[in-house]
Design an enzyme around this catalytic site. Structure first.
Site, short mmCIF file in Angstrom:
data_model
loop_
_atom_site.label_atom_id
_atom_site.label_comp_id
_atom_site.label_asym_id
_atom_site.label_seq_id
_atom_site.Cartn_x
_atom_site.Cartn_y
_atom_site.Cartn_z
N GLU A 11 -3.73 2.66 -10.56
CA GLU A 11 -3.16 1.43 -10.69
C GLU A 11 -2.70 0.83 -12.16
O GLU A 11 -1.79 0.43 -12.33
CB GLU A 11 -4.19 0.26 -10.30
CG GLU A 11 -4.75 0.38 -8.73
CD GLU A 11 -3.66 0.30 -7.66
OE1 GLU A 11 -2.42 -0.09 -8.12
OE2 GLU A 11 -3.80 0.92 -6.66
N TYR A 50 -5.44 -2.76 -13.16
CA TYR A 50 -3.93 -2.94 -13.07
C TYR A 50 -3.35 -3.13 -14.49
O TYR A 50 -2.61 -2.71 -15.29
CB TYR A 50 -3.79 -3.99 -12.21
CG TYR A 50 -3.71 -3.54 -11.08
CD1 TYR A 50 -2.91 -3.33 -9.99
CD2 TYR A 50 -5.14 -3.77 -10.19
CE1 TYR A 50 -3.02 -3.06 -8.58
CE2 TYR A 50 -5.33 -3.53 -8.94
CZ TYR A 50 -4.17 -3.11 -8.15
OH TYR A 50 -4.48 -2.89 -6.74
N MET A 90 0.78 -1.10 -0.06
CA MET A 90 -0.12 0.13 -0.05
C MET A 90 0.96 1.15 -0.05
O MET A 90 1.76 1.28 0.96
CB MET A 90 -0.99 0.13 1.23
CG MET A 90 -1.72 1.32 1.34
SD MET A 90 -3.02 1.41 -0.11
CE MET A 90 -3.05 3.16 -0.06
N GLU A 116 4.88 0.09 -5.37
CA GLU A 116 4.51 1.03 -4.58
C GLU A 116 5.19 2.53 -4.60
O GLU A 116 4.52 3.37 -4.35
CB GLU A 116 4.45 0.53 -2.86
CG GLU A 116 3.51 -0.73 -2.83
CD GLU A 116 2.13 -0.89 -3.23
OE1 GLU A 116 1.54 0.46 -3.45
OE2 GLU A 116 1.65 -1.91 -3.48
N1 BES Z 1 -3.20 0.97 -3.97
C1 BES Z 1 -3.02 -0.69 -3.93
C2 BES Z 1 -4.01 -1.11 -2.78
C3 BES Z 1 -5.48 -1.11 -2.96
C4 BES Z 1 -6.01 -1.02 -4.30
C5 BES Z 1 -5.98 -1.09 -1.86
C6 BES Z 1 -7.41 -0.61 -4.31
C7 BES Z 1 -7.61 -0.83 -2.03
C8 BES Z 1 -8.25 -0.72 -3.15
C9 BES Z 1 -1.73 -1.09 -4.06
O1 BES Z 1 -0.71 -0.25 -4.43
C10 BES Z 1 -1.66 -2.48 -4.89
O2 BES Z 1 -2.13 -2.31 -5.77
N2 BES Z 1 -1.40 -3.44 -4.23
C11 BES Z 1 -1.06 -4.52 -4.83
C12 BES Z 1 0.40 -5.19 -5.05
C13 BES Z 1 0.72 -4.74 -6.34
C14 BES Z 1 2.34 -5.41 -6.42
C15 BES Z 1 0.24 -5.22 -7.64
C16 BES Z 1 -2.07 -5.98 -4.18
O3 BES Z 1 -1.82 -5.64 -3.03
O4 BES Z 1 -2.03 -6.66 -4.68
ZN ZN Z 2 -1.17 -0.26 -6.77
#
Ligand code: BES
Ligand code: ZN
Length: 658
Positions: A366, A429, A318, A344
């Site tokens: 994302e 993503y 996060m 991140e």
């Molecule tokens: N910001 C996100 C986490 C998030 C997104 C929380 C939407 C709540 C709602 C964080 O940057 C993220 O994308 N984390 C990914 C890991 C990343 C390496 C793709 C995860 O936790 O899966």
């Molecule tokens: Zn993210």
């Protein structure tokens, strides 16, 4: 179901009043089949009346009570008044116990006299709780021509606050002290701070956090006690975040934390037993920052530290500013999972500097970030690694697309009446990454990089909608270099389902030997331990496992496990892929470790697919329920909500009001 408008009105009709659109938002509206058109820029996940008032600064003073599992204290809000006639300030809350709401009285007007601050209690009430959004807190204020209002709210959080996870000492690595952390994105901040919980407002913040004297508090802010370095432990910690950020980025963690420097502006916080390994694993952070700065422009947040959380952390990572929160499952021992850090870190530009205005626009956070993550991985670890990771990402996108309704395959998704924290797929993503990769390929690296830098400069410290991005794209790429990409092409990426035919898909030759080895093994020609895997990296192992045939025999799984030790792997992501096969093929020797895995790891993306796989057979369902009963108390609310929906789907409807 009641729909909510930014005005804080709860309407039973199908549309929100025209005045509810925030003034700054552009007007383009995308029609959907079953609803009134979405209003771009209107945050359907907040009650706040942002066109009348805007919170611009938050001053927290909170005591951490680990025994009672509550935060207790107060928050001061500085609020810009946009409407002199407005008499109600509407804030987002969830399960907060508010005991007093005060307004700073008009100061004594007189050039020399020091005006004394007096606070006047104001009437307030809560609106009926919405299961997803929480309860609007309505504060009555007299109309005023003042440009700003100052409000103070005394309150206490609930032990079940959705953004907070309270761990007992036993649930930590060090076993000595309890641990608390927040995961607020997307709409959890309201469960620990009453404010306008929408990413379209931006706030600076200060905080005083009071704890037991032998634990350390860290926040997504500059640490005032330690001049940027960790403070001495004394139970009182002060922070300031001087840059304006959306509220979902306010973050706090408290525990028996140690710190280790990894560079001039980077370091790692973790529980003591973890900190050395973490610092080694994440030693390349400074070089990632330098690569990012070369491509995207200066890093604007001073320090970049990493906090390694206990294994129940629900996310991979996060992007809390200045202090990314990272799952311990990213530590494999060989740096193979550090793309989480690249990701991140990239959010320091896409997400934190330029933020999504509503959760429909999440792909701006994302998708950009995934694209930038690839660029960073390329710069630091080379093209081979980048390509392998992108191929794996594409595979997970295809898996998700196969399961999603066409309406949920679009980048700018309609989230009305749904919990944006639970509608989670790889579409924003991976499809976002493919979209930017497409633009990159079409316009060429030099032009595209200049565009990106311009975009971050132009919208720095602002929250923007998909439509604002589209307009900027039109002016700065499509029109400037006419004839390269059409508006229609762009719109099929933004609002069309699936992967558009003009996508530029990743290919990796690193996977050819893996396919060969797998085929040789599947056909029975070569035993697992005879396969030439000596130089395989983690991504190749993942590809090996993820492309196994639908069914394998117990003898085959045993052969794999004896040769490669998957059941005991130290790489939690490889473990995840292996346990999918264990469950799918009912491979009994894997189950004991699978249970341990589910009871210790709370990262949603790793555990949810395992419960899904278990639920596919009656015996598996029984097992899922039994393990989940043991594991659930150790999960963060976000993971628990996701697993509730998988294991007890009939009991966990998200759509009704409470
Ligand atoms: N910001 C996100 C986490 C998030 C997104 C929380 C939407 C709540 C709602 C964080 O940057 C993220 O994308 N984390 C990914 C890991 C990343 C390496 C793709 C995860 O936790 O899966
Ligand atoms: Zn993210």
């Amino acid at each position: 179901m009641i729909r909510h408008c930014a005005l804080g009105l709860a309407l039973t009709g199908s549309s929100c009043p025209a005045t509810a659109a925030p003034a700054a938002a552009p007007t383009a509206a995308l029609p959907t089949a079953n609803f009134a058109p979405i209003q771009s820029g209107l945050d359907y996940h907040s009650f706040a009346n942002v066109e009348q008032f805007r919170v611009i600064r938050v001053d927290l003073d909170l005591r951490v009570d680990s025994a009672a599992k509550v935060l207790r204290g107060g928050v001061g809000l500085q609020i810009k008044r946009l409407d002199p006639g407005a008499t109600e300030l509407i804030l987002d809350t969830r399960d907060l116990n508010v005991t007093d709401v005060m307004q700073k009285a008009q100061g004594v007007l007189g050039a020399t006299s020091k005006s004394e601050t007096t606070w006047v209690s104001r009437p307030y009430h809560f609106q009926r709780k919405d299961k997803i959004l929480g309860s609007a807190l309505v504060i009555e204020l007299p109309p005023s021509k003042r440009p700003s209002e100052f409000i103070k709210i005394d309150y206490e959080t609930s032990p079940t606050a959705s953004a907070l996870q309270w761990l007992s000492a036993k649930q930590t690595a060090g076993k000595r002290k309890p641990f608390l952390f927040t995961q607020s994105e997307p709409i959890g901040t309201r469960s620990w701070i009453p404010l306008q919980d929408t990413p379209q407002v931006r706030v600076t913040y200060t905080a005083t956090i009071r704890t037991d004297s032998d634990v350390l508090a860290v926040m997504s802010a500059k640490n005032l006690n330690g001049m940027g370095r960790p403070a001495k432990r004394n139970g009182e910690y002060s922070f300031v975040m001087p840059e304006a950020i959306p509220p979902y980025l306010i973050a706090l963690a408290v525990g028996d934390l140690a710190f280790k420097e990894t560079g001039p502006r980077t370091g790692v916080y973790a529980e003591k037993p973890m900190v050395k390994g973490a610092a080694k694993e994440f030693a390349d952070t400074e070089s990632m920052i330098q690569s990012s700065e070369k491509i995207f422009g200066p890093y604007r947040w001073d320090r970049y530290d990493i906090l390694v959380l206990p294994p129940s952390f629900p996310m991979g990572g996060m992007e809390n500013p200045r202090l990314s929160f990272i799952t311990p499952t990213a530590i494999a021992g060989d740096k193979s999972l550090v793309s989480v850090i690249a990701h991140e870190l990239a959010h320091s530009w896409s997400g934190n500097l330029v933020s999504n205005a509503t959760w429909r626009d999440l792909w701006l956070n994302e998708g950009f970030t995934d694209y930038m993550e690839s660029r960073i991985i390329n710069a630091v670890y080379g093209e081979r690694r980048e390509m392998m990771e992108r191929v794996l990402g594409l595979r997970s996108l295809r898996d998700d697309l196969a399961k999603l309704e066409p309406a949920d395959q679009v980048l700018a998704i309609d989230l009305r009446d749904r919990d944006p924290g639970q509608v989670f797929s790889t579409v924003p993503y991976e499809k976002g990454r493919l979209f930017l990769t497409f633009l990159d390929a079409k316009f060429g690296r030099e032009r595209f990089d200049a565009f990106l830098r311009g975009y971050f400069d132009h919208f720095a410290f602002q929250s923007i909608t998909t439509e604002q991005f589209l307009q900027y794209l039109q002016e700065n790429l499509l029109d400037r270099f006419a004839g390269v990409v059409t508006r229609d092409q762009v719109m099929s990426w933004i609002s069309g389902p699936g992967i558009p035919p003009d996508a530029v898909l990743p290919v990796s030759d690193a996977f050819a030997p893996v396919d060969e080895a797998r085929s040789a093994w599947v056909s029975g020609r070569v035993a697992a331990k005879k396969l030439d895997t000596h130089d395989w990296v983690a991504q190749q192992w993942l590809y090996f496992l993820e492309n196994m045939p639908a069914s394998l025999s117990a003898a085959q799984l045993k052969d794999l496990d004896q040769a490669f030790g998957f059941t005991r792997t130290a790489n939690a992501v490889i473990g995840h892929s292996w346990f999918v096969l264990v469950i799918r093929n009912n491979y009994q020797p894997g189950y004991a470790r699978l249970e341990e895995y589910l009871e210790t790891i709370g990262r949603r993306r790793l555990v949810a697919p395992l419960y899904e796989e278990l639920m596919k057979t009656p015996a598996g369902a029984t097992q899922a329920k039994r393990v989940y009963a043991l594991a659930r108390p150790g999960y963060h609310a976000m993971t628990a909500a996701a697993i509730d929906a998988i294991v007890n789907p009939s009991e966990s409807s998200e759509t009704s009001d409470e």
